[in-house]
Design a protein around this motif. Structure first.
Motif, PDB file in Angstrom:
ATOM      1  N   VAL A 194     -33.347  39.056   3.247  1.00  0.00           N
ATOM      2  CA  VAL A 194     -32.248  37.868   3.960  1.00  0.00           C
ATOM      3  C   VAL A 194     -33.110  36.364   3.917  1.00  0.00           C
ATOM      4  O   VAL A 194     -32.268  35.698   3.652  1.00  0.00           O
ATOM      5  N   ARG A 195     -34.261  36.568   4.284  1.00  0.00           N
ATOM      6  CA  ARG A 195     -35.056  35.388   4.592  1.00  0.00           C
ATOM      7  C   ARG A 195     -35.225  34.643   3.265  1.00  0.00           C
ATOM      8  O   ARG A 195     -35.150  33.261   3.064  1.00  0.00           O
ATOM      9  N   ARG A 196     -35.528  35.324   2.246  1.00  0.00           N
ATOM     10  CA  ARG A 196     -35.704  34.702   0.906  1.00  0.00           C
ATOM     11  C   ARG A 196     -34.351  34.035   0.426  1.00  0.00           C
ATOM     12  O   ARG A 196     -34.177  33.099  -0.070  1.00  0.00           O
ATOM     13  N   ILE A 197     -33.186  34.877   0.829  1.00  0.00           N
ATOM     14  CA  ILE A 197     -31.783  34.172   0.426  1.00  0.00           C
ATOM     15  C   ILE A 197     -31.626  33.069   1.204  1.00  0.00           C
ATOM     16  O   ILE A 197     -31.001  32.186   0.640  1.00  0.00           O
ATOM     17  N   VAL A 198     -31.910  32.926   2.527  1.00  0.00           N
ATOM     18  CA  VAL A 198     -31.334  31.977   3.366  1.00  0.00           C
ATOM     19  C   VAL A 198     -32.251  30.769   2.940  1.00  0.00           C
ATOM     20  O   VAL A 198     -31.639  29.481   2.706  1.00  0.00           O
ATOM     21  N   ALA A 199     -33.554  30.892   2.526  1.00  0.00           N
ATOM     22  CA  ALA A 199     -34.406  29.632   1.920  1.00  0.00           C
ATOM     23  C   ALA A 199     -33.767  29.054   0.507  1.00  0.00           C
ATOM     24  O   ALA A 199     -33.680  28.020   0.548  1.00  0.00           O
ATOM     25  N   ALA A 200     -33.067  30.181  -0.268  1.00  0.00           N
ATOM     26  CA  ALA A 200     -32.711  29.664  -1.477  1.00  0.00           C
ATOM     27  C   ALA A 200     -31.536  28.663  -1.091  1.00  0.00           C
ATOM     28  O   ALA A 200     -30.933  27.975  -1.809  1.00  0.00           O
ATOM     29  N   SER A 201     -30.731  29.125  -0.155  1.00  0.00           N
ATOM     30  CA  SER A 201     -29.469  28.462   0.010  1.00  0.00           C
ATOM     31  C   SER A 201     -29.850  27.076   0.501  1.00  0.00           C
ATOM     32  O   SER A 201     -28.748  26.389   0.835  1.00  0.00           O
ATOM     33  N   ALA A 271     -14.186  53.641  -0.539  1.00  0.00           N
ATOM     34  CA  ALA A 271     -14.752  52.241  -0.583  1.00  0.00           C
ATOM     35  C   ALA A 271     -14.443  51.859   0.937  1.00  0.00           C
ATOM     36  O   ALA A 271     -13.179  52.250   1.503  1.00  0.00           O
ATOM     37  N   TRP A 272     -15.056  50.952   1.510  1.00  0.00           N
ATOM     38  CA  TRP A 272     -15.072  50.451   2.848  1.00  0.00           C
ATOM     39  C   TRP A 272     -15.077  48.902   2.964  1.00  0.00           C
ATOM     40  O   TRP A 272     -15.503  48.381   1.863  1.00  0.00           O
ATOM     41  N   ALA A 273     -14.365  48.284   3.899  1.00  0.00           N
ATOM     42  CA  ALA A 273     -14.538  46.797   3.958  1.00  0.00           C
ATOM     43  C   ALA A 273     -15.963  46.311   4.495  1.00  0.00           C
ATOM     44  O   ALA A 273     -16.366  46.469   5.559  1.00  0.00           O
ATOM     45  N   VAL A 274     -16.719  46.202   3.434  1.00  0.00           N
ATOM     46  CA  VAL A 274     -17.887  45.344   3.638  1.00  0.00           C
ATOM     47  C   VAL A 274     -17.835  44.090   4.371  1.00  0.00           C
ATOM     48  O   VAL A 274     -17.151  43.238   3.952  1.00  0.00           O
ATOM     49  N   PRO A 275     -18.746  44.052   5.449  1.00  0.00           N
ATOM     50  CA  PRO A 275     -18.454  42.582   6.299  1.00  0.00           C
ATOM     51  C   PRO A 275     -18.861  41.424   5.444  1.00  0.00           C
ATOM     52  O   PRO A 275     -19.737  41.651   4.797  1.00  0.00           O
ATOM     53  N   PRO A 276     -18.495  40.393   5.773  1.00  0.00           N
ATOM     54  CA  PRO A 276     -18.792  39.001   5.003  1.00  0.00           C
ATOM     55  C   PRO A 276     -20.077  38.896   4.812  1.00  0.00           C
ATOM     56  O   PRO A 276     -20.255  38.033   3.809  1.00  0.00           O
ATOM     57  N   VAL A 277     -21.011  39.154   5.831  1.00  0.00           N
ATOM     58  CA  VAL A 277     -22.329  38.829   5.932  1.00  0.00           C
ATOM     59  C   VAL A 277     -23.048  39.336   4.598  1.00  0.00           C
ATOM     60  O   VAL A 277     -23.633  38.871   3.819  1.00  0.00           O
ATOM     61  N   PHE A 278     -22.510  40.514   4.486  1.00  0.00           N
ATOM     62  CA  PHE A 278     -23.252  41.254   3.180  1.00  0.00           C
ATOM     63  C   PHE A 278     -22.550  40.676   1.854  1.00  0.00           C
ATOM     64  O   PHE A 278     -23.249  40.618   0.811  1.00  0.00           O
ATOM     65  N   ARG A 279     -21.412  40.486   2.011  1.00  0.00           N
ATOM     66  CA  ARG A 279     -20.783  39.718   0.692  1.00  0.00           C
ATOM     67  C   ARG A 279     -21.484  38.250   0.319  1.00  0.00           C
ATOM     68  O   ARG A 279     -21.805  38.027  -0.766  1.00  0.00           O
ATOM     69  N   TRP A 280     -21.793  37.642   1.571  1.00  0.00           N
ATOM     70  CA  TRP A 280     -22.329  36.247   1.131  1.00  0.00           C
ATOM     71  C   TRP A 280     -23.808  36.581   0.879  1.00  0.00           C
ATOM     72  O   TRP A 280     -24.338  35.808  -0.195  1.00  0.00           O
ATOM     73  N   THR A 284     -24.967  34.869  -2.739  1.00  0.00           N
ATOM     74  CA  THR A 284     -25.941  33.769  -2.692  1.00  0.00           C
ATOM     75  C   THR A 284     -27.178  34.127  -3.157  1.00  0.00           C
ATOM     76  O   THR A 284     -27.921  33.411  -3.941  1.00  0.00           O
ATOM     77  N   GLY A 285     -27.641  35.605  -3.059  1.00  0.00           N
ATOM     78  CA  GLY A 285     -28.953  35.787  -3.648  1.00  0.00           C
ATOM     79  C   GLY A 285     -28.569  36.510  -4.939  1.00  0.00           C
ATOM     80  O   GLY A 285     -29.874  37.025  -5.630  1.00  0.00           O
ATOM     81  N   GLN A 286     -27.571  36.506  -5.548  1.00  0.00           N
ATOM     82  CA  GLN A 286     -27.056  37.261  -6.743  1.00  0.00           C
ATOM     83  C   GLN A 286     -27.871  38.822  -6.845  1.00  0.00           C
ATOM     84  O   GLN A 286     -28.422  39.077  -7.855  1.00  0.00           O
TER      85      GLN A 286
END
Length: 348
Positions: A194-201, A271-280, A284-286
């Motif tokens: 998570v922190r690596r993805i945020v840094a890249a963003s 399938a279930w509705a994945v919360p937006p945080v995980f989609r982001w 963002t992190g590909q």
């Protein structure tokens, strides 16, 4: 040269004693039947018979919060991190059919900030109270030279009990249904990624979260781990839980097989509705869908294996939880499989 003191070496005994005094009322608010004595002794005492157990088997767990702490420290947001600490321990107890009895914490820091430590312990106490678990003690370690100024680390230790013969898993069979209990957020796993993805963003912790613009990025990511003790115990005591799996590091594929007997496998076919945080995070992190499922809970914090999905769903609804149908237990095959590319569909 003036004589050296412990305070000059970086350890403030008076601050430690002040923290203990602040903690005492928080701990007293969590007392439950079975606790003997109070905060301040060299050890904590607990009587399982006084707690209502006849022939108890004790279950113990220990855990930490991981690098989610880094966000709490950098954002100055310490109030919910104690809930994470308790949840990571008691959620592991309840999947074995055990009722949490008592909890101890370990708080280590380079220099004790009483106000920060008190906020952390207040979160620990609130979480303990929410699941009927007594905060019976802990340890505060001030270690200059081991931790940078302002840094701290946490560890937790929980003990629970179940009457002999009632431990989970038990009776898991082909045809049992898999129900998911929704997660409150990322919980407390995968934060190095998570922190690596945020840094890249390039986003700051104080920036609005792209997936939850009414909150800062730090506030959203620091949403405390859900406590599943009461709903899972209710299912177990009603005979509606053959097994349960806490979805932590390793995600669904790493945790669900741990509660299945040899020769049985779990098939995820809904399938279930994945919360937006995980989609982001995925976008963002590909991050590939299979990697997301292996690292994060992806919106499912607990899975229950039940012989009666309808009755279990109704009981969970009474607990305020909307259960998510996930799949089923099958004989033979791999311990875990996702049908029809459900993993890709989750992040499409």
């Amino acid at each position: 040269m003036a004589g050296l003191t412990y305070r000059a070496a970086g350890v403030d005994i008076d601050a430690g004693e002040e923290l203990v005094e602040r903690i005492k009322p928080l701990a007293r608010a969590t007392l439950r039947a079975g606790v003997l004595g109070g905060i301040g002794g060299f050890g904590a005492l607990f009587d399982p018979r006084a707690a209502g157990f006849t022939d108890p088997v004790l279950v113990a767990t220990t855990d930490g919060v991981g690098t989610k702490l880094r966000i709490a420290i950098e954002a100055g947001a310490h109030d919910g991190i104690g809930t994470d600490l308790v949840a990571m321990c008691v959620n592991d107890l309840v999947v074995q059919g055990a009722e949490p009895l008592f909890f101890l914490d370990y708080f280590a820091t380079g220099g004790l900030d009483v106000a920060v430590a008190a906020r952390v312990v207040a979160g620990i106490a609130a979480a303990c109270a929410a699941c009927g678990c007594a905060l019976v003690g802990g340890e505060t370690a001030e270690m200059p030279g081991m931790y940078a100024k302002g840094d701290y680390d946490l560890a937790g230790f929980a003990v629970g009990a179940a009457e002999r013969g009632t431990l989970l898993p038990t009776g898991v069979a082909a045809g049992d249904a898999l129900l998911g209990l929704p997660a409150s957020g990322v919980h407390a796993n995968g934060f190095s990624l998570v922190r690596r993805i945020v840094a890249a963003s390039g986003l700051a912790w104080a920036a609005p979260a792209p997936f939850a613009p009414t909150q800062s990025l730090a506030q959203s990511l620091l949403t405390p781990t859900a406590l599943y003790v009461r709903p899972v115990l209710a299912l177990a005591r009603a005979g509606l839980a053959h097994a349960a799996a806490h979805i932590t590091g390793g995600g669904l594929p790493g945790n669900l097989p741990r509660v299945l007997p040899e020769g049985l496998g779990a098939v995820i076919d809904s399938a279930w509705a994945v919360p937006p945080v995980f989609r982001w995070l995925a976008t963002t992190g590909q991050v590939a869908a299979a990697e997301m499922l292996r690292v994060f809970n992806c919106g499912i914090g607990m899975v229950v294996v039940t012989p009666d999905a309808g009755a279990a769903t109704r009981l969970l609804a009474e607990q305020g939880i909307a259960a998510v149908p996930l799949g089923r237990i099958v004989a033979g095959g791999p311990p875990f499989q996702v049908a029809d590319r459900i993993d890709a569909a989750l992040f499409a």
